[in-house]
Design a protein around this motif. Structure first.
Motif, PDB file in Angstrom:
ATOM      1  N   CYS A  59      -1.522  -2.103  -2.019  1.00  0.00           N
ATOM      2  CA  CYS A  59      -1.124  -2.914  -2.554  1.00  0.00           C
ATOM      3  C   CYS A  59      -1.873  -4.216  -2.523  1.00  0.00           C
ATOM      4  O   CYS A  59      -2.066  -4.884  -1.261  1.00  0.00           O
ATOM      5  CB  CYS A  59       0.293  -3.511  -1.990  1.00  0.00           C
ATOM      6  N   PHE A  60      -2.483  -4.695  -3.578  1.00  0.00           N
ATOM      7  CA  PHE A  60      -3.379  -6.036  -3.519  1.00  0.00           C
ATOM      8  C   PHE A  60      -2.506  -7.037  -4.365  1.00  0.00           C
ATOM      9  O   PHE A  60      -2.169  -6.712  -5.756  1.00  0.00           O
ATOM     10  CB  PHE A  60      -4.632  -5.739  -4.321  1.00  0.00           C
ATOM     11  N   MET A  61      -2.511  -8.189  -4.035  1.00  0.00           N
ATOM     12  CA  MET A  61      -1.657  -9.076  -4.755  1.00  0.00           C
ATOM     13  C   MET A  61      -2.276 -10.337  -4.545  1.00  0.00           C
ATOM     14  O   MET A  61      -3.074 -10.842  -3.785  1.00  0.00           O
ATOM     15  CB  MET A  61      -0.051  -9.505  -3.905  1.00  0.00           C
ATOM     16  N   GLY A  95       3.279 -21.039  -8.322  1.00  0.00           N
ATOM     17  CA  GLY A  95       4.225 -21.364  -7.282  1.00  0.00           C
ATOM     18  C   GLY A  95       3.774 -20.753  -6.011  1.00  0.00           C
ATOM     19  O   GLY A  95       2.398 -20.772  -5.605  1.00  0.00           O
ATOM     20  N   SER A  96       4.935 -20.362  -5.408  1.00  0.00           N
ATOM     21  CA  SER A  96       4.844 -20.116  -3.927  1.00  0.00           C
ATOM     22  C   SER A  96       5.661 -19.100  -3.498  1.00  0.00           C
ATOM     23  O   SER A  96       6.853 -19.146  -3.891  1.00  0.00           O
ATOM     24  CB  SER A  96       4.847 -21.362  -3.055  1.00  0.00           C
ATOM     25  N   LEU A  97       5.051 -17.993  -2.694  1.00  0.00           N
ATOM     26  CA  LEU A  97       5.948 -16.903  -1.972  1.00  0.00           C
ATOM     27  C   LEU A  97       6.044 -16.770  -0.561  1.00  0.00           C
ATOM     28  O   LEU A  97       4.852 -17.365  -0.258  1.00  0.00           O
ATOM     29  CB  LEU A  97       5.598 -15.522  -2.615  1.00  0.00           C
ATOM     30  N   GLU A  98       6.870 -16.185   0.015  1.00  0.00           N
ATOM     31  CA  GLU A  98       6.583 -16.073   1.501  1.00  0.00           C
ATOM     32  C   GLU A  98       6.706 -14.592   1.484  1.00  0.00           C
ATOM     33  O   GLU A  98       7.728 -13.714   0.840  1.00  0.00           O
ATOM     34  CB  GLU A  98       7.791 -16.703   2.100  1.00  0.00           C
ATOM     35  N   GLU A  99       5.756 -14.074   2.287  1.00  0.00           N
ATOM     36  CA  GLU A  99       5.825 -12.726   2.800  1.00  0.00           C
ATOM     37  C   GLU A  99       6.365 -12.428   4.045  1.00  0.00           C
ATOM     38  O   GLU A  99       5.698 -13.319   5.023  1.00  0.00           O
ATOM     39  CB  GLU A  99       4.428 -12.037   2.649  1.00  0.00           C
ATOM     40  N   VAL A 100       7.157 -11.570   4.373  1.00  0.00           N
ATOM     41  CA  VAL A 100       7.844 -11.437   5.688  1.00  0.00           C
ATOM     42  C   VAL A 100       7.507  -9.722   6.123  1.00  0.00           C
ATOM     43  O   VAL A 100       7.738  -8.850   5.535  1.00  0.00           O
ATOM     44  CB  VAL A 100       9.126 -11.708   6.022  1.00  0.00           C
ATOM     45  N   LYS A 151       0.198 -19.459  -1.437  1.00  0.00           N
ATOM     46  CA  LYS A 151       0.264 -20.494  -2.464  1.00  0.00           C
ATOM     47  C   LYS A 151      -0.762 -20.178  -3.482  1.00  0.00           C
ATOM     48  O   LYS A 151      -1.254 -18.973  -3.441  1.00  0.00           O
ATOM     49  CB  LYS A 151      -0.121 -21.862  -1.847  1.00  0.00           C
ATOM     50  N   LEU A 152      -0.915 -20.934  -4.572  1.00  0.00           N
ATOM     51  CA  LEU A 152      -1.689 -20.805  -5.922  1.00  0.00           C
ATOM     52  C   LEU A 152      -3.012 -20.046  -5.421  1.00  0.00           C
ATOM     53  O   LEU A 152      -3.779 -20.668  -4.465  1.00  0.00           O
ATOM     54  CB  LEU A 152      -1.945 -22.143  -6.698  1.00  0.00           C
ATOM     55  N   ASP A 153      -3.442 -18.967  -5.833  1.00  0.00           N
ATOM     56  CA  ASP A 153      -4.770 -18.049  -5.789  1.00  0.00           C
ATOM     57  C   ASP A 153      -4.835 -17.569  -4.308  1.00  0.00           C
ATOM     58  O   ASP A 153      -5.797 -16.974  -4.198  1.00  0.00           O
ATOM     59  CB  ASP A 153      -5.968 -19.285  -5.922  1.00  0.00           C
ATOM     60  N   ASP A 154      -3.701 -17.767  -3.551  1.00  0.00           N
ATOM     61  CA  ASP A 154      -3.815 -16.981  -2.140  1.00  0.00           C
ATOM     62  C   ASP A 154      -3.862 -15.401  -2.641  1.00  0.00           C
ATOM     63  O   ASP A 154      -3.018 -15.077  -3.738  1.00  0.00           O
ATOM     64  CB  ASP A 154      -2.791 -17.363  -1.328  1.00  0.00           C
ATOM     65  N   VAL A 155      -4.532 -14.541  -1.595  1.00  0.00           N
ATOM     66  CA  VAL A 155      -4.428 -13.228  -2.199  1.00  0.00           C
ATOM     67  C   VAL A 155      -3.866 -12.592  -0.518  1.00  0.00           C
ATOM     68  O   VAL A 155      -3.893 -13.086   0.246  1.00  0.00           O
ATOM     69  CB  VAL A 155      -5.806 -12.579  -2.359  1.00  0.00           C
ATOM     70  N   CYS A 156      -3.291 -11.343  -0.957  1.00  0.00           N
ATOM     71  CA  CYS A 156      -2.754 -10.436   0.295  1.00  0.00           C
ATOM     72  C   CYS A 156      -2.959  -9.145  -0.120  1.00  0.00           C
ATOM     73  O   CYS A 156      -3.090  -8.794  -1.280  1.00  0.00           O
ATOM     74  CB  CYS A 156      -1.462 -10.997   1.002  1.00  0.00           C
ATOM     75  N   TYR A 157      -3.056  -8.206   1.192  1.00  0.00           N
ATOM     76  CA  TYR A 157      -3.050  -6.885   1.002  1.00  0.00           C
ATOM     77  C   TYR A 157      -2.272  -6.103   2.187  1.00  0.00           C
ATOM     78  O   TYR A 157      -1.999  -6.689   3.247  1.00  0.00           O
ATOM     79  CB  TYR A 157      -4.553  -6.539   1.138  1.00  0.00           C
ATOM     80  N   ILE A 158      -1.722  -4.992   1.789  1.00  0.00           N
ATOM     81  CA  ILE A 158      -0.869  -4.119   2.475  1.00  0.00           C
ATOM     82  C   ILE A 158      -0.924  -2.797   2.283  1.00  0.00           C
ATOM     83  O   ILE A 158      -0.916  -2.503   1.208  1.00  0.00           O
ATOM     84  CB  ILE A 158       0.719  -4.790   2.652  1.00  0.00           C
ATOM     85  N   ASN A 159      -0.688  -1.969   3.180  1.00  0.00           N
ATOM     86  CA  ASN A 159      -0.255  -0.338   2.938  1.00  0.00           C
ATOM     87  C   ASN A 159       0.579  -0.249   3.982  1.00  0.00           C
ATOM     88  O   ASN A 159       0.875  -0.608   4.958  1.00  0.00           O
ATOM     89  CB  ASN A 159      -1.626   0.407   2.855  1.00  0.00           C
ATOM     90  N   ASP A 160       0.924   1.168   4.134  1.00  0.00           N
ATOM     91  CA  ASP A 160       1.973   1.520   4.912  1.00  0.00           C
ATOM     92  C   ASP A 160       1.599   1.624   6.451  1.00  0.00           C
ATOM     93  O   ASP A 160       2.440   1.569   7.441  1.00  0.00           O
ATOM     94  CB  ASP A 160       2.506   3.039   4.518  1.00  0.00           C
ATOM     95  N   LEU A 181       0.482 -11.480  -9.178  1.00  0.00           N
ATOM     96  CA  LEU A 181      -0.441 -10.313 -10.124  1.00  0.00           C
ATOM     97  C   LEU A 181      -0.553  -9.277  -8.868  1.00  0.00           C
ATOM     98  O   LEU A 181      -0.844  -9.611  -7.895  1.00  0.00           O
ATOM     99  CB  LEU A 181      -1.793 -10.750 -10.458  1.00  0.00           C
ATOM    100  N   HIS A 182      -0.307  -8.003  -9.236  1.00  0.00           N
ATOM    101  CA  HIS A 182      -0.011  -7.040  -8.171  1.00  0.00           C
ATOM    102  C   HIS A 182      -1.059  -5.530  -8.645  1.00  0.00           C
ATOM    103  O   HIS A 182      -0.878  -5.410 -10.151  1.00  0.00           O
ATOM    104  CB  HIS A 182       1.385  -6.343  -7.960  1.00  0.00           C
ATOM    105  N   LEU A 183      -1.809  -5.134  -7.856  1.00  0.00           N
ATOM    106  CA  LEU A 183      -2.440  -3.863  -8.164  1.00  0.00           C
ATOM    107  C   LEU A 183      -2.011  -2.909  -7.270  1.00  0.00           C
ATOM    108  O   LEU A 183      -2.210  -2.993  -6.046  1.00  0.00           O
ATOM    109  CB  LEU A 183      -3.810  -3.991  -8.160  1.00  0.00           C
TER     110      LEU A 183
END
Length: 212
Positions: free
Chosen positions: A48-50, A55-60, A136-145, A163-165
């Motif tokens: 998962c690439f995001m 806006g703003s989101l929180e990932e836990v 925040k705006l334009d921040d990216v993150c990545y996760i897998n299992d 945006l998610h891939l």
């Protein structure tokens, strides 16, 4: 999918499919209103690439429940053990640059290898939080299992768009009870596909959840 309504945080965010990638990946836009959140979930051995578009989101992030490993994590552990036994004389054990195509190819091979595994028995334990990040705006993150489980939430009064891939795409994932750690497999659904809203009757047949 459409969203997930938890006991503490109401959630009616929408998942909108933009490109199915000829079966190789999914690109989608997720829209989050104030207070919207996903359940705790895995990624079905996908990557998962995001990127946050507004806006703003929180990932836990959370650990997998005790004695529970994703198939990809178990496969990677076995592969690493094999390299150590061979004293890392092969090229595959050496550090090297990895492209997105490499990641997707390896995921497909690991997934095929693990289809022969038996069903996993799950212990009933509380979910253990291992990290929290504000995007925040334009921040990216990545996760897998292999990195754990997570949930996304919009705790602000403003809306958010992300945006998610997902590579490779998947049709179902597991959501986890935040108190017991018990998993439930659910199908993924969409609010819209290619700019056209999905029929409500079709969406109503599946539990509402998130595959992000």
């Amino acid at each position: 999918m459409q969203g997930y309504s938890g006991a503490a945080i109401p959630a009616w965010y929408t998942r909108n499919l933009v490109d199915a990638g000829n079966g190789a990946f999914n690109i989608m836009i997720l829209c989050w209103g104030p207070g919207h959140a996903s359940p705790i979930h895995d990624h079905a051995d996908s990557h998962c690439f995001m990127k946050l578009l507004s806006g703003s989101l929180e990932e836990v992030r959370y650990e997998w429940p005790q004695d529970v490993d994703s198939k990809i994590k178990k496969a990677l552990k076995n592969k690493q053990s094999g390299c150590q036994r061979e004293t890392c004389q092969t090229d595959s054990c050496q550090s090297q640059s990895v492209t997105v195509a490499d990641i997707c190819d390896r995921t497909e091979k690991i997934g095929a290898q693990c289809e022969q595994d038996g069903d996993q028995e799950y212990s009933i334990n509380n979910m253990v939080e291992i990290g929290k990040t504000t995007l925040k705006l334009d921040d990216v993150c990545y996760i897998n299992d292999a990195l754990g489980l997570h949930r996304m939430q919009n705790g602000h009064i403003d809306e958010a768009v992300s945006l998610h891939l997902y590579c490779p795409p998947f049709n179902s994932c597991q959501i986890f009870d935040s108190l017991s750690g018990k998993p439930t497999e659910v199908p993924v659904t969409f609010w819209s596909k290619y700019g056209t809203k999905v029929d409500k009757k079709v969406r109503a047949q599946a539990p509402i959840t998130d595959s992000q």
